[in-house]
Design an enzyme around this catalytic site. Structure first.
Site, PDB file in Angstrom:
ATOM      1  N   ASP A   1     -28.574 -22.703 -25.998  1.00 17.94           N
ATOM      2  CA  ASP A   1     -29.631 -23.403 -26.358  1.00 17.94           C
ATOM      3  C   ASP A   1     -29.603 -24.376 -27.466  1.00 17.94           C
ATOM      4  O   ASP A   1     -28.693 -23.808 -28.306  1.00 17.94           O
ATOM      5  CB  ASP A   1     -30.696 -22.421 -26.799  1.00 17.94           C
ATOM      6  CG  ASP A   1     -32.286 -22.910 -27.141  1.00 17.94           C
ATOM      7  OD1 ASP A   1     -32.307 -24.057 -26.661  1.00 17.94           O
ATOM      8  OD2 ASP A   1     -33.005 -22.240 -27.899  1.00 17.94           O
TER       9      ASP A   1
ATOM     10  N   HIS B   1     -26.678 -32.685 -23.221  1.00 15.33           N
ATOM     11  CA  HIS B   1     -26.439 -31.975 -21.981  1.00 15.33           C
ATOM     12  C   HIS B   1     -25.001 -32.112 -21.606  1.00 15.33           C
ATOM     13  O   HIS B   1     -24.146 -31.138 -21.394  1.00 15.33           O
ATOM     14  CB  HIS B   1     -27.349 -32.234 -20.666  1.00 15.33           C
ATOM     15  CG  HIS B   1     -28.663 -32.104 -21.184  1.00 15.33           C
ATOM     16  ND1 HIS B   1     -29.149 -30.581 -21.646  1.00 15.33           N
ATOM     17  CD2 HIS B   1     -29.535 -32.653 -20.926  1.00 15.33           C
ATOM     18  CE1 HIS B   1     -30.411 -30.862 -21.528  1.00 15.33           C
ATOM     19  NE2 HIS B   1     -30.939 -31.931 -21.250  1.00 15.33           N
TER      20      HIS B   1
ATOM     21  N   LEU C   1     -11.606 -13.530 -14.775  1.00 13.56           N
ATOM     22  CA  LEU C   1     -13.039 -13.661 -15.341  1.00 13.56           C
ATOM     23  C   LEU C   1     -14.045 -13.704 -14.430  1.00 13.56           C
ATOM     24  O   LEU C   1     -13.886 -14.515 -13.503  1.00 13.56           O
ATOM     25  CB  LEU C   1     -13.052 -14.592 -16.573  1.00 13.56           C
ATOM     26  CG  LEU C   1     -14.426 -14.950 -17.096  1.00 13.56           C
ATOM     27  CD1 LEU C   1     -14.974 -13.781 -17.982  1.00 13.56           C
ATOM     28  CD2 LEU C   1     -14.507 -16.206 -18.018  1.00 13.56           C
TER      29      LEU C   1
END
Length: 538
Positions: free
Chosen positions: A304, A321, A415
């Site tokens: 956020d 962004h 991962l």
């Protein structure tokens, strides 16, 4: 190959030289190579040519006995400058470099300054009294490299050139720690002598492997200086061409991450050095040692603050962004460095569709590009990607890019990265309930027999483990419809940092907070934090 070699189609030898330069940069400095891939494809080969040749010059200046180093470097320097002036080379690396110097009219005087500085280093161990003395060396050896490529990234005024040099100085300070054990073994120490004296240290103490407060303070001092250089250099992102800003931002974020690693290692870095971001030939990243205990098995992150980050800098939301995408790339690397096995990120919620078309259209374009360009990097890091969310509403460019990532990385295991895109927790649970209701109507399950495991097997990613640690950036303190089923027993950490500024240091701090908490899981007796078991899938 990531770059565009169309300009060299009429010369197979020249194309081969540029490709060789790219391979060298992938092998020598994955970090630098990855940052340059954010530039337009046509500009990547010249970056690699300059970087590969100057990296080879640095290698020659570093390796072998001092007398041999000086002779070898003098020969390399003379040959390089003669070829640049003649405009011709038959050397497998320098052929592309000479072409780049000529094609882009790069400054030969800057090249001469760089080679002169490296020649002095090759001639014998250098010693620096104060940090400013070290900075002058770093500017000559590394800052000149960035000054040389400045015209390629449309940075032509003197202040832009100065800040590019400052950025290079900061990154070169990272290289000093990466190579420190080897340099000490060869009788070299680039750290300022005044720092050692003030802390009561001798050079012999640095490689001893024995930790001390003085050695830790020595490391903290250099980290603080490196971060200050990065802070000064940050303004340069607005002084280069728009197409190159993301690449420069990637270097800044990468530098911050590397200083975070050094700070975590403290005095251990003096004896052990700093691992390359991905060592040549390696398929796994070695986790950093954690003092607080084992890392959480599954970390979920609500990313956020992109728009607020951009607004604070007077930039359009799209720039926020894009910087957030870089932060995601470094989060993935940070998770690997901390030994985290499962990472879930909230990339796009079902509620985000309520944003304006003017914001969403370019966001989707950059998201598709990011996903497509990430395939090679994630493969190299051993990351497996899974898509969690609705799959029928995105533009085909994004949907196909996500599906390709899933397919191409399906055999990786270092991962597990779950990208929650077009995701809403309530809708996920409603969809699972509808599927169970259909089974009940069909008679394949009795309503009275339905348990949690039955619902779990109808979630978007049934095998997704319960979340151990949820992190939300930007200071907001809510979960915003994110993974409500998996968050049942998660520890929550709310970090005030805006998402593009979130890095390894913040992740490490959140993991330390998690490790210090006592988790009961509904029982009477508290226990140390432990990874939760995956939800049963039936």
């Amino acid at each position: 190959m990531a770059g565009s070699y169309e300009a060299f189609a009429d010369s197979p030898e020249l194309r081969e030289s540029y490709e060789r330069c790219e391979q060298e940069m992938q092998r020598r400095s994955y970090w630098w190579w990855a940052a340059t891939t954010w530039a337009p494809a046509a500009f990547q080969p010249p970056f690699w040519a300059v970087s590969a040749v100057l990296a080879e010059a640095d290698r020659i200046a570093d390796e072998g006995p001092p007398a041999d180093r000086e002779r070898s470097f003098a020969r390399w320097r003379a040959e390089t400058l003669a070829e640049v002036r003649s405009g011709r080379s038959e050397h497998p690396l320098r052929r592309a470099f000479v072409d780049t110097m000529r094609r882009w009219d790069l400054d030969v005087a800057v090249l001469e300054e760089c080679l002169e500085t490296l020649h002095a280093d090759a001639a014998g161990p250098l010693a620096f009294a104060e940090f400013e003395d070290l900075r002058r060396y770093l500017r000559g050896a590394s800052g000149t490299t960035f000054e040389l490529i400045a015209p390629l990234i449309e940075a032509r005024d003197s202040e832009a050139m100065r800040l590019l040099s400052v950025l290079a100085e900061a990154l070169a300070l990272v290289d000093i720690f990466e190579d420190l054990p080897e340099d000490l073994a060869q009788g070299r120490c680039y750290l300022p002598r005044a720092d050692l004296r003030r802390l009561g240290l001798e050079i012999a103490h640095l490689g001893s492997g024995e930790g001390s407060e003085a050695l830790d303070e020595l490391v903290r001092l250099q980290v603080g200086r490196g971060r200050e250089l990065l802070a000064q250099a940050a303004l340069v992102t607005q002084m280069v061409g728009a197409e190159f800003r993301l690449g420069v931002q990637a270097l800044l974020v990468g530098g911050r991450l590397r200083f975070d690693e050094i700070e975590i290692l403290r005095s251990r870095v003096l004896a052990e050095g700093l691992d390359p971001m991905l060592p040549a030939g390696a398929t796994r990243i070695r986790p950093l040692p954690l003092n607080a205990g084992p890392a959480p098995g599954h970390v979920a992150v609500i990313m956020d603050g992109n728009r607020r980050w951009a607004e604070q800098r007077g930039l359009p939301a799209l720039e926020g962004h894009r910087s957030g995408e870089l932060a995601l790339g470094h989060l993935i690397y940070s998770a690997l460095r901390l030994g985290i096995r499962h990472l879930s990120v909230y990339a796009f919620s079902t509620e985000n569709w309520n944003r304006s078309l003017e914001e969403l259209a370019p966001l989707f374009d950059t998201m598709a590009d990011f996903l497509t360009e990430s395939v090679e990097r994630l493969q190299r890091l051993g990351v497996q990607v899974r898509w969690c969310g609705q799959r029928d509403r995105f533009d085909p460019s994004i949907a196909s890019a996500l599906a390709l990532l899933e397919s191409m990385t399906s055999n990786n295991s270092a991962l597990m990265l779950t990208i929650c895109a077009d995701y809403g927790g309530r809708e996920e649970l409603a969809a699972a309930a509808r599927a169970l209701a259909a089974e009940a109507v069909a008679g394949t399950v009795r309503p009275e027999d339905i348990g949690p495991a039955d619902l779990a097997r109808h979630l978007y990613v049934p095998e997704l483990p319960d979340v151990d640690l949820l992190i939300r950036t930007s200071g907001e303190q809510r979960i915003s419809n994110f993974l409500p089923w998996q968050l049942a027993y998660a520890e929550l950490v709310f970090d005030p940092v805006l998402w593009p500024d979130f890095g390894l240091s913040q992740l490490h701090n959140a993991v330390a907070v998690y490790a210090g908490r006592q988790r009961r899981f509904g029982a009477d007796l508290p226990g140390r934090a432990r990874p939760a078991k995956p939800a049963r899938t039936g």
